[in-house]
Design a protein around this motif. Structure first.
Motif, short mmCIF file in Angstrom:
data_model
loop_
_atom_site.label_atom_id
_atom_site.label_comp_id
_atom_site.label_asym_id
_atom_site.label_seq_id
_atom_site.Cartn_x
_atom_site.Cartn_y
_atom_site.Cartn_z
N LEU A 145 25.49 33.91 1.94
CA LEU A 145 25.48 32.45 1.94
C LEU A 145 24.08 31.92 1.63
O LEU A 145 23.94 30.86 1.03
CB LEU A 145 25.95 31.92 3.31
N GLU A 146 23.06 32.65 2.04
CA GLU A 146 21.68 32.23 1.79
C GLU A 146 21.18 32.65 0.42
O GLU A 146 20.06 32.32 0.03
CB GLU A 146 20.75 32.83 2.87
N PRO A 196 15.39 18.02 7.69
CA PRO A 196 15.52 19.40 8.16
C PRO A 196 16.38 20.26 7.22
O PRO A 196 17.51 19.89 6.91
CB PRO A 196 16.21 19.24 9.52
N PRO A 197 15.87 21.41 6.77
CA PRO A 197 16.60 22.21 5.79
C PRO A 197 17.92 22.77 6.32
O PRO A 197 18.89 22.86 5.58
CB PRO A 197 15.62 23.35 5.46
N LEU A 198 17.98 23.11 7.59
CA LEU A 198 19.24 23.61 8.14
C LEU A 198 20.29 22.52 8.19
O LEU A 198 21.47 22.76 7.92
CB LEU A 198 19.03 24.21 9.54
N LEU A 199 19.88 21.30 8.56
CA LEU A 199 20.83 20.20 8.63
C LEU A 199 21.38 19.87 7.24
O LEU A 199 22.53 19.46 7.11
CB LEU A 199 20.17 18.97 9.25
N LYS A 200 20.58 20.05 6.21
CA LYS A 200 21.05 19.79 4.85
C LYS A 200 22.20 20.71 4.46
O LYS A 200 22.94 20.39 3.54
CB LYS A 200 19.90 19.98 3.85
N GLN A 201 22.34 21.83 5.13
CA GLN A 201 23.36 22.80 4.76
C GLN A 201 24.75 22.45 5.26
O GLN A 201 25.74 23.01 4.78
CB GLN A 201 22.98 24.19 5.28
N ILE A 202 24.89 21.53 6.21
CA ILE A 202 26.22 21.22 6.72
C ILE A 202 26.92 20.30 5.73
O ILE A 202 26.29 19.58 4.96
CB ILE A 202 26.17 20.60 8.14
N ASP A 203 28.24 20.33 5.73
CA ASP A 203 28.98 19.65 4.67
C ASP A 203 29.10 18.15 4.85
O ASP A 203 29.64 17.46 3.98
CB ASP A 203 30.37 20.27 4.50
N ASP A 204 28.63 17.62 5.97
CA ASP A 204 28.63 16.16 6.15
C ASP A 204 27.31 15.70 6.76
O ASP A 204 27.28 14.91 7.70
CB ASP A 204 29.81 15.71 7.01
N ALA A 205 26.22 16.22 6.21
CA ALA A 205 24.89 15.82 6.67
C ALA A 205 24.70 14.31 6.50
O ALA A 205 25.09 13.75 5.48
CB ALA A 205 23.82 16.57 5.89
N PRO A 206 24.12 13.65 7.49
CA PRO A 206 23.95 12.19 7.39
C PRO A 206 22.89 11.81 6.37
O PRO A 206 21.84 12.44 6.30
CB PRO A 206 23.52 11.79 8.81
N PRO A 207 23.14 10.78 5.57
CA PRO A 207 22.15 10.33 4.58
C PRO A 207 20.88 9.79 5.21
O PRO A 207 19.83 9.78 4.59
CB PRO A 207 22.89 9.23 3.80
N LEU A 208 20.98 9.31 6.45
CA LEU A 208 19.85 8.63 7.08
C LEU A 208 19.77 9.05 8.54
O LEU A 208 20.77 9.09 9.25
CB LEU A 208 20.04 7.12 6.98
N LEU A 209 18.55 9.39 8.99
CA LEU A 209 18.31 9.69 10.39
C LEU A 209 17.27 8.73 10.94
O LEU A 209 16.21 8.52 10.34
CB LEU A 209 17.79 11.13 10.54
N TYR A 210 17.58 8.13 12.08
CA TYR A 210 16.63 7.28 12.80
C TYR A 210 15.91 8.17 13.82
O TYR A 210 16.56 8.90 14.57
CB TYR A 210 17.35 6.16 13.53
N VAL A 211 14.60 8.10 13.85
CA VAL A 211 13.82 8.98 14.71
C VAL A 211 12.84 8.15 15.53
O VAL A 211 12.10 7.32 14.99
CB VAL A 211 13.04 10.03 13.89
N LEU A 212 12.85 8.39 16.83
CA LEU A 212 11.85 7.80 17.72
C LEU A 212 11.03 8.95 18.27
O LEU A 212 11.53 9.78 19.02
CB LEU A 212 12.52 7.01 18.85
N GLY A 213 9.77 9.03 17.85
CA GLY A 213 8.91 10.14 18.24
C GLY A 213 8.26 10.74 17.01
O GLY A 213 8.03 10.05 16.02
N ASP A 214 7.98 12.02 17.07
CA ASP A 214 7.33 12.72 15.96
C ASP A 214 8.38 13.24 15.00
O ASP A 214 9.11 14.19 15.29
CB ASP A 214 6.49 13.88 16.50
N VAL A 215 8.48 12.63 13.81
CA VAL A 215 9.50 13.01 12.84
C VAL A 215 9.31 14.45 12.38
O VAL A 215 10.28 15.13 12.01
CB VAL A 215 9.50 12.03 11.65
N ALA A 216 8.09 14.96 12.43
CA ALA A 216 7.82 16.32 11.95
C ALA A 216 8.53 17.38 12.77
O ALA A 216 8.82 18.47 12.27
CB ALA A 216 6.32 16.59 11.95
#
Length: 421
Positions: free
Chosen positions: A405-406, A96-116
Motif C-alpha cells: 500500500l505504501e 498530516p500525511p497519514l490523515l491524507k491517506q484516508i478516503d474522506d480526509a477533511p478539506p479544512l482543519l481548524y486548529v487551536l494551538g501549535d499547528v505543527a
C-alpha cells in the motif's frame, strides 16, 4: 493565510450534499482545485449535486447574499484574534500525511494551538466515558509512557479514558492532541476546559473539522472518530462496551490500515467485551508498551518519509529501513529530542538505557525490519520470505500488504520484491 486560500473551502462547506469524498474526487480531476469554486465553470457545476450547483451559480461569491460570506468574516476574525488560531487546508504542506491517506480526509482543519504538532507521530488512546478505576489507571500509564518516549497521544477530550489519556501524556511531559466533535471554539464537556488549556499550553493542539460555533450533536462524535485514528499510526482501546464510539474509532483504524491494540479485561466486565471483540477481529492484545513497537514500525517509516519531520539519525548506525534524506530538526528539539537516562523500549522489554544506546520510542522503531532484510529485487513467495526472516506467515502477509500500500514492495509473478523506481 489569505482569504482566497480558504474561501473555496468555506464555499464548499456551505454547499448541500457536498462531502469530503466528492471534494477529493474533484481534486484529482481539477489540477488547480479548489480555485475553480471561486468562478465555477459549467463543467464543474455538472459534477455537483443539483441543489449545490444551483446555489453556486445563482449567488455571488461576495456580498451579504452569499451564504459563505458571514462564515468567511467569522473565520477571519477568529484567525486575527490569536496566532494560536490556525486553519490547515488539505493542499498545505503541513497537512498530516497519514490523515491524507484516508478516503474522506477533511478539506479544512481548524486548529487551536501549535499547528505543527499535527505532523508529530501520534498514537491514539480511546475508551469508555464510564471507565473503571483500573481502566483510568491503564490509560494514564500507557499515555505517560508513550509520551515520554517521543510520540504524541491523541484522543477525543471526552470524560473517562480520553481524559486520562490526555492527563497521562501531560504528566509524561509529552504532547497530546484532542480531536473535537464540536467547533474548535466550543469546548465539550465543559468540565474539561482547564484540561484543554493545559494541552495547548504544553505544546499540543485542539483540532476539529467542523465549522466554528458547531455545538455538541450526537451525530458528530462518531464522525470525528475517523480523524483520531487517521492522524495516528495506531489506536489503543482501553475499555469499551460492544456498542461504543471507541469501537468505531478502532474499526476506522482497521479500515485505514493502522495498528489497533486492545487491552483485555475480566469476562465479567461489560467494558471488556468491546476489547475482546476487537481482539477476535484481529486487534493486537496489548499487555505492555513494548508490544507497540513492532506493529507501528512501517507506519512510522511512512510518516517520516512524507512528513516534514525526520527521524534523528545515529551516525554510527549503518542500516535503516527505507532510508530517507535527512531533514533538519532545528527548532523542533521539543518534538524529537535525545532522552536523558530513563525507561526506553529496547529488545522487547522496558529497561533503562543511557549513552549512545539511549533514544526515544520514535527512534527505536526505525531499525531494519527482519522481513525487509530478506527482500530484494528477486520475487519470492510469502512462505519463503517467512522462512528466511524467521517470522510467522501471518505477520509476513500483514507487513507485505502494508508495504504494498505504501509502494515499497510489488507483487509480481513469483511473489513479492522491493519496489525499484
Amino acid at each position: 493565510m489569505s482569504a482566497n486560500t480558504f474561501l473555496p473551502h468555506l464555499i464548499w462547506q456551505s454547499l448541500p450534499r457536498c462531502g469530503n469524498r466528492l471534494w477529493l474526487k474533484l481534486a484529482e480531476e481539477w489540477p488547480d482545485w479548489p480555485r475553480p469554486l471561486l468562478d465555477p465553470p459549467a463543467a464543474l457545476l455538472k459534477q455537483l449535486p443539483r441543489d449545490a450547483a444551483a446555489m453556486l451559480s445563482s449567488r455571488g461569491l461576495t456580498g451579504v447574499a452569499a451564504p459563505w460570506q458571514a462564515e468567511h468574516d467569522r473565520v477571519q476574525s477568529w484567525l486575527s484574534a490569536s496566532d494560536r488560531h490556525q486553519l490547515l487546508c488539505f493542499e498545505d504542506d503541513q497537512y498530516p500525511p497519514l490523515l491524507k491517506q484516508i478516503d474522506d480526509a477533511p478539506p479544512l482543519l481548524y486548529v487551536l494551538g501549535d499547528v505543527a504538532v499535527l505532523n508529530h507521530p501520534q498514537l491514539a488512546i480511546v475508551g469508555s466515558r464510564h471507565a473503571s478505576h483500573q481502566g483510568i489507571g491503564n490509560a494514564r500509564q500507557f499515555a505517560k509512557d508513550i509520551a515520554s518516549q517521543g510520540l504524541a497521544v491523541t484522543s477525543g477530550l471526552a470524560l473517562g479514558i480520553d481524559t486520562a489519556a490526555h492527563e497521562g501524556a501531560l504528566a509524561g511531559n509529552g504532547i497530546t492532541l484532542a480531536v473535537l466533535g464540536t467547533g474548535v471554539d466550543v469546548l465539550y464537556p465543559a468540565r474539561n476546559r482547564s484540561l484543554a488549556a493545559q494541552i495547548t499550553e504544553q505544546g499540543g493542539a485542539l483540532v476539529s473539522e467542523f465549522p466554528l460555533g458547531t455545538t455538541p450533536q450526537r451525530s458528530l462524535f462518531p464522525k470525528r472518530n475517523r480523524l483520531i485514528s487517521g492522524l495516528s499510526v495506531g489506536t489503543i482501546v482501553v475499555e469499551a462496551a460492544l456498542q461504543s464510539g471507541s469501537l468505531s474509532t478502532a474499526r476506522h483504524g482497521m479500515s485505514q490500515n493502522r495498528a489497533v491494540f486492545a487491552i483485555p479485561g475480566s469476562i465479567h466486565n461489560p467494558l471488556s467485551r468491546g476489547c475482546h471483540a476487537l481482539i477476535r477481529e484481529g486487534a493486537t492484545l496489548l499487555e505492555s508498551t513494548e508490544q507497540i513497537a513492532q506493529e507501528v514500525t512501517s507506519l512510522l517509516a511512512f510518516h517520516y518519509q512524507y512528513s516534514q519531520y525526520a527521524v534523528p539519525r545515529q551516525p554510527q548506525r549503518a542500516e535503516h529501513v527505507m532510508e530517507t534524506e535527512p531533514v533538519s530538526t532545528a527548532g523542533r528539539e521539543d518534538v524529537f529530542k535525545a532522552v536523558a537516562p530513563e525507561p526506553v523500549l529496547v529488545a522487547g522489554h522496558l529497561s533503562p538505557k543511557s549513552g549512545e544506546e539511549n533514544c526515544g520510542l520514535a527512534e527505536k522503531l526505525v531499525p531494519a525490519h527482519p522481513l525487509w532484510r530478506v527482500l530484494d529485487d528477486l520475487p519470492r513467495p510469502p512462505d519463503q520470505l517467512a522462512e528466511l526472516a524467521n517470522l510467522a506467515i501471518e505477520e509476513v502477509l500483514g507487513q507485505l500488504l502494508q508495504w504494498e500500500l505504501e509502494g515499497r514492495v510489488v507483487l509480481e509473478p513469483g511473489g513479492y520484491s522491493r519496489f525499484v523506481g
